[in-house]
Structure formats: structure tokens, C-alpha cells
Design a protein around this motif. Structure first.
Motif, PDB file in Angstrom:
ATOM      1  N   THR A 211       6.969  10.547   1.958  1.00  0.00           N
ATOM      2  CA  THR A 211       6.675  11.619   2.903  1.00  0.00           C
ATOM      3  C   THR A 211       6.624  12.957   2.188  1.00  0.00           C
ATOM      4  OG1 THR A 211       9.017  11.946   3.427  1.00  0.00           O
ATOM      5  CG2 THR A 211       7.795  10.402   4.811  1.00  0.00           C
ATOM      6  N   SER A 212       5.974  13.905   2.832  1.00  0.00           N
ATOM      7  CA  SER A 212       5.998  15.281   2.346  1.00  0.00           C
ATOM      8  C   SER A 212       7.374  15.879   2.606  1.00  0.00           C
ATOM      9  CB  SER A 212       4.930  16.099   3.074  1.00  0.00           C
ATOM     10  OG  SER A 212       5.131  17.482   2.868  1.00  0.00           O
ATOM     11  N   SER A 213       7.788  16.779   1.731  1.00  0.00           N
ATOM     12  CA  SER A 213       9.054  17.481   1.968  1.00  0.00           C
ATOM     13  C   SER A 213       9.002  18.316   3.236  1.00  0.00           C
ATOM     14  CB  SER A 213       9.381  18.374   0.764  1.00  0.00           C
ATOM     15  OG  SER A 213       8.352  19.346   0.565  1.00  0.00           O
ATOM     16  N   ASN A 214       7.792  18.584   3.729  1.00  0.00           N
ATOM     17  CA  ASN A 214       7.627  19.371   4.955  1.00  0.00           C
ATOM     18  C   ASN A 214       7.650  18.530   6.226  1.00  0.00           C
ATOM     19  OD1 ASN A 214       7.352  21.897   3.669  1.00  0.00           O
ATOM     20  ND2 ASN A 214       5.212  21.452   3.185  1.00  0.00           N
ATOM     21  N   ASP A 215       7.685  17.212   6.078  1.00  0.00           N
ATOM     22  CA  ASP A 215       7.674  16.348   7.269  1.00  0.00           C
ATOM     23  C   ASP A 215       8.393  15.047   6.934  1.00  0.00           C
ATOM     24  OD1 ASP A 215       7.213  15.159   9.684  1.00  0.00           O
ATOM     25  OD2 ASP A 215       5.033  15.124   9.536  1.00  0.00           O
ATOM     26  N   GLN A 216       9.713  15.113   6.845  1.00  0.00           N
ATOM     27  CA  GLN A 216      10.510  13.981   6.391  1.00  0.00           C
ATOM     28  C   GLN A 216      11.212  13.225   7.509  1.00  0.00           C
ATOM     29  OE1 GLN A 216      13.059  16.096   3.528  1.00  0.00           O
ATOM     30  NE2 GLN A 216      11.934  15.100   1.876  1.00  0.00           N
TER      31      GLN A 216
ATOM     32  N   ILE B 122       0.743  19.344   9.339  1.00  0.00           N
ATOM     33  CA  ILE B 122       0.890  19.295  10.787  1.00  0.00           C
ATOM     34  C   ILE B 122       1.733  18.067  11.144  1.00  0.00           C
ATOM     35  CG2 ILE B 122      -1.299  20.477  11.141  1.00  0.00           C
ATOM     36  CD1 ILE B 122      -2.535  17.859  12.009  1.00  0.00           C
ATOM     37  N   PRO B 123       2.392  18.055  12.300  1.00  0.00           N
ATOM     38  CA  PRO B 123       3.292  16.954  12.636  1.00  0.00           C
ATOM     39  C   PRO B 123       2.574  15.603  12.677  1.00  0.00           C
ATOM     40  CG  PRO B 123       3.653  18.826  14.096  1.00  0.00           C
ATOM     41  CD  PRO B 123       2.421  19.139  13.306  1.00  0.00           C
ATOM     42  N   LEU B 124       3.166  14.604  12.014  1.00  0.00           N
ATOM     43  CA  LEU B 124       2.682  13.222  12.021  1.00  0.00           C
ATOM     44  C   LEU B 124       1.260  13.099  11.474  1.00  0.00           C
ATOM     45  CD1 LEU B 124       4.121  11.999  15.455  1.00  0.00           C
ATOM     46  CD2 LEU B 124       4.903  11.346  13.175  1.00  0.00           C
ATOM     47  N   VAL B 125       0.885  13.960  10.545  1.00  0.00           N
ATOM     48  CA  VAL B 125      -0.478  13.950  10.024  1.00  0.00           C
ATOM     49  C   VAL B 125      -0.799  12.639   9.311  1.00  0.00           C
ATOM     50  CG1 VAL B 125       0.148  15.056   7.838  1.00  0.00           C
ATOM     51  CG2 VAL B 125      -2.172  15.338   8.759  1.00  0.00           C
ATOM     52  N   GLY B 126       0.228  11.944   8.794  1.00  0.00           N
ATOM     53  CA  GLY B 126      -0.031  10.693   8.082  1.00  0.00           C
ATOM     54  C   GLY B 126       0.109   9.447   8.920  1.00  0.00           C
TER      55      GLY B 126
ATOM     56  N   ILE C  37       0.850  -1.189   0.000  1.00  0.00           N
ATOM     57  CA  ILE C  37       0.000   0.000   0.000  1.00  0.00           C
ATOM     58  C   ILE C  37       0.888   1.242   0.000  1.00  0.00           C
ATOM     59  CG2 ILE C  37      -1.896   1.203   1.107  1.00  0.00           C
ATOM     60  CD1 ILE C  37      -2.579  -1.670   0.220  1.00  0.00           C
ATOM     61  N   ALA C  38       0.735   2.063  -1.021  1.00  0.00           N
ATOM     62  CA  ALA C  38       1.505   3.299  -1.111  1.00  0.00           C
ATOM     63  C   ALA C  38       0.798   4.416  -0.351  1.00  0.00           C
ATOM     64  CB  ALA C  38       1.692   3.702  -2.564  1.00  0.00           C
ATOM     65  N   LEU C  39       1.563   5.178   0.388  1.00  0.00           N
ATOM     66  CA  LEU C  39       1.047   6.346   1.094  1.00  0.00           C
ATOM     67  C   LEU C  39       1.760   7.589   0.570  1.00  0.00           C
ATOM     68  CD1 LEU C  39       0.968   5.192   4.849  1.00  0.00           C
ATOM     69  CD2 LEU C  39      -0.861   5.056   3.145  1.00  0.00           C
ATOM     70  N   ILE C  40       0.995   8.567   0.129  1.00  0.00           N
ATOM     71  CA  ILE C  40       1.537   9.880  -0.198  1.00  0.00           C
ATOM     72  C   ILE C  40       1.022  10.826   0.868  1.00  0.00           C
ATOM     73  CG2 ILE C  40       1.641  11.728  -1.901  1.00  0.00           C
ATOM     74  CD1 ILE C  40       1.144   9.661  -4.060  1.00  0.00           C
ATOM     75  N   LEU C  41       1.926  11.296   1.700  1.00  0.00           N
ATOM     76  CA  LEU C  41       1.527  11.988   2.922  1.00  0.00           C
ATOM     77  C   LEU C  41       1.597  13.506   2.779  1.00  0.00           C
ATOM     78  CD1 LEU C  41       3.331   9.753   5.579  1.00  0.00           C
ATOM     79  CD2 LEU C  41       1.056   9.485   4.572  1.00  0.00           C
ATOM     80  N   ALA C  42       0.748  14.164   3.522  1.00  0.00           N
ATOM     81  CA  ALA C  42       0.802  15.622   3.646  1.00  0.00           C
ATOM     82  C   ALA C  42       1.821  15.987   4.720  1.00  0.00           C
ATOM     83  CB  ALA C  42      -0.577  16.170   3.997  1.00  0.00           C
TER      84      ALA C  42
END
Length: 352
Positions: free
Chosen positions: A123-128, A101-105, A93-98
Motif C-alpha cells: 500500500t501507499s504510505s498515504n492509504d494504509q 484518493i481513497p481506495l484508488v487501488g 500478483i504484486a500490487l504497488i498502490l497509489a
């Protein structure tokens, strides 16, 4: 891995996270792998704002605390009790995360693993950094999990289904790109509050938490108020005054100054308390440092409207007068069984 083994890993993660607090971080010698991860996690928290300017220590600690409270044996058992998780063939299962906010995914990450699937994370570039760190802790708790977790930086490949979160614009791209795969594509949503004028000061103060937590960047943040015709905002402004320090944060202050200037140059009428503007507007999505509002004169008509607009609304905050609404101050404290966009992620994963 058995379901019970996977649950035990998440319970251990919850115990690990439960040690960390903005005001009272205490190392518990009974927590697994503290010698490797405790000090490193404190260092990562302290660096989070350098990775993403919106990830203040206060907000990162709040997210950590929320997940520590969620990841208990009792909560996991209650959440999963309605599902048959036995004999599920593993899929990728692929996840493309926002990264708003911290740990939103993390909920999607948890859902994929707890259902016996393998997770491929972009991961988002804003939460790697935060989620990969927690994944390393989990793998230390049970090395077999290492076979089920893969973080990727390039093109997503070799996956059977996808859960992707983004804006309305990126959602259109996701829908086209993943049209041949089972998917959950999450778009932009906002949360609203319905006021009657009978709220207590404590309720309005709690509403401030729904508005200002994470600087209003989350889909669960209240960005729109519905108020009765003739409503006075005096009590509201008095109750949220305790959140005034938000204006001392430079990124928020810059947004406040910019958006206020844009509104005023457009000759919009504003209510302003020095750190938040209120603008009458039919849209649900207000910019940072501003909340939109509308008046109503018939609560039943408003209920009908909110129902018709449900695809655009994440949460409704009110007293108990609105069906499926939640209490003041609760938007950023979802339970494991409170699914984003009201889409049952576990059922999706079990039927994919």
C-alpha cells in the motif's frame, strides 16, 4: 474457491459498504458480520483524515458509496461475462498502490482476486488502512480468501507479475526494476473537458464535480479545459460557485494561495473566482486549485490532437461530439469495465 463464491464475497462487501453515508448511515441487521465490523469502520472513516489530510469524511464516504454501487451481482456478472475465468492457474500478483484518493487501488485488488490469483499488496504510505480493513471483512465472509491476500511492508518477493501505479518518475524506476516480470506500469495521467459554449448550467455545475471531487487529486479529475475562441467563462464561474466551500479546507487553501502567488509573480494572466484559478497553458497537468485552458477554432483538429495525446489523457468530458468521451459529472463514477489507462486488467491477468 469458485468464481461464484468469490463474486458472492464481493457482493456481500458491497452490501456492507452500502450502509455508510455521510448523512444517513444505517446499520442493516441482514448484513454479514456487522457486529464485528460496522462500528469499527465508522471509527476508521472518522480517523481517515488524520491518516491522510486529503481524506476528508466527504471524500471517503463518496468512494465507499461508489464501490457499494459497483459491487452488485448484476455489475460483476456483466463485467466478467466476456472472459473465460475457468481453470486458471493461480499466480502471485504484486500490487504497488497509489494513495492520492481513497481506495484508488481497489479495482486492481478486485481484479486479481476475481481471476483466481493471489494478491501481494504494497500500500501507499498515504492509504494504509482502508483496503486492509475491507480485506479483513472479505476474509471474515470467506476465510479461504485469507490464503490469497498478503499485505507487505518491506521488499516485494515471490511474485509472478506486477501492477504498479505512480508518477512518471517512479514509473521509470518500476520499468527498470520489474523489467523481467510481466507488468502494467501506470504513469501520471490527467483528464480534460471540451466545451462548446452551448452547455447548460446543469452541465457546467456537474463539471465542477469532475474538477473538485477529491480536491482534484485523481487522474480522472478534469485539470484542463478546451474552449472555443472567444469563450466567456462567466457561465462557468457562476455554475461552479456552489463548490466555493472547498476554499475553507486548509490544505486546499494553502495550495490556492501558493500557486496563485507563483503564477502572479511570473506575470501570468489569470482568471480567478476566489477559490479556483484558470490559466491559459498547453499542459494537461495543472496544480491543485488551478485548471488550465486552451482555445480551439476547429473541433476536428482538436479531436485529432486529443487522439494523438491519448497516452496522457485518462478521461475526456464533453457532450457526445468527442468519441469515447463521458458526460459531465461522471469522471469519478467509473464502471467495473472502465479500465485505468484503457488497459484491460482482466485480460492481462488471464494471459500472464
Amino acid at each position: 474457491m469458485t468464481l461464484e463464491t468469490k463474486k458472492s464475497v464481493f457482493v456481500e462487501l458491497g452490501k456492507f459498504l452500502g450502509q455508510f453515508s455521510k448523512d444517513n448511515t444505517v446499520k442493516n441487521p441482514a448484513v454479514l458480520h456487522n457486529e464485528t465490523f460496522f462500528d469499527a469502520f465508522i471509527a476508521l472513516i472518522n480517523l481517515s483524515q488524520s491518516h491522510n489530510g486529503w481524506y476528508t469524511a466527504d471524500n471517503v464516504y463518496f468512494s465507499i458509496h461508489s464501490w457499494a454501487e459497483a459491487l452488485t451481482e448484476e455489475n460483476l456478472t456483466q463485467w466478467l461475462s466476456d472472459y473465460d475465468l475457468q481453470n486458471k492457474k493461480s499466480k502471485n500478483i504484486a500490487l504497488i498502490l497509489a494513495g492520492n484518493i481513497p481506495l484508488v487501488g481497489f479495482h486492481d485488488f478486485l481484479s486479481v482476486l476475481i481471476t483466481g490469483n493471489n494478491v501481494v499488496v504494497k500500500t501507499s504510505s498515504n492509504d494504509q488502512h482502508l483496503l486492509p480493513f475491507l480485506a479483513k471483512y472479505m476474509i471474515a465472509a470467506d476465510p479461504e480468501l485469507g490464503n490469497s491476500i498478503n499485505f507487505v511492508t518491506g521488499k516485494l518477493e515471490n511474485f509472478d507479475a506486477v501492477i504498479a501505479t505512480g508518477s512518471n518518475n517512479t514509473a521509470r524506476y518500476f520499468e527498470y526494476y520489474f523489467k523481467d516480470k510481466p507488468s502494467i506500469i501506470r504513469k501520471s495521467r490527467n483528464s480534460v473537458a471540451v466545451l462548446t459554449g452551448d452547455e447548460t448550467g446543469e452541465e457546467l455545475s456537474a463539471l465542477g464535480e469532475d474538477i473538485f471531487r477529491y480536491f482534484g487529486l485523481g487522474c480522472r479529475n478534469v485539470s484542463k479545459l478546451f474552449v472555443p475562441v472567444g469563450y466567456s467563462f462567466v457561465a462557468f464561474f457562476e455554475a461552479i460557485f456552489e463548490y466555493q466551500d472547498v476554499i475553507h479546507y486548509e490544505k486546499y487553501a494553502n495550495n490556492y494561495d501558493y500557486n496563485k502567488a507563483v503564477f502572479l509573480m511570473s506575470n501570468f494572466k489569470l482568471l480567478d473566482n476566489g477559490f479556483l484559478t484558470l490559466k491559459e497553458d498547453k499542459s494537461h497537468a495543472s496544480p491543485i486549485s488551478s485548471v488550465f485552458y486552451e482555445t480551439y477554432d476547429n473541433i476536428d483538429a482538436l479531436k485529432t490532437r486529443l487522439q494523438s495525446e491519448s497516452e496522457h489523457i485518462q478521461c475526456i468530458v464533453s457532450d457526445s461530439s468527442i468519441e469515447n468521451s463521458i458526460g459531465f459529472g461522471q469522471t469519478q463514477k467509473p464502471k467495473l469495465w472502465n479500465y485505468a489507462d484503457n488497459i484491460d486488467t482482466i485480460s492481462f491477468l488471464l494471459t500472464t
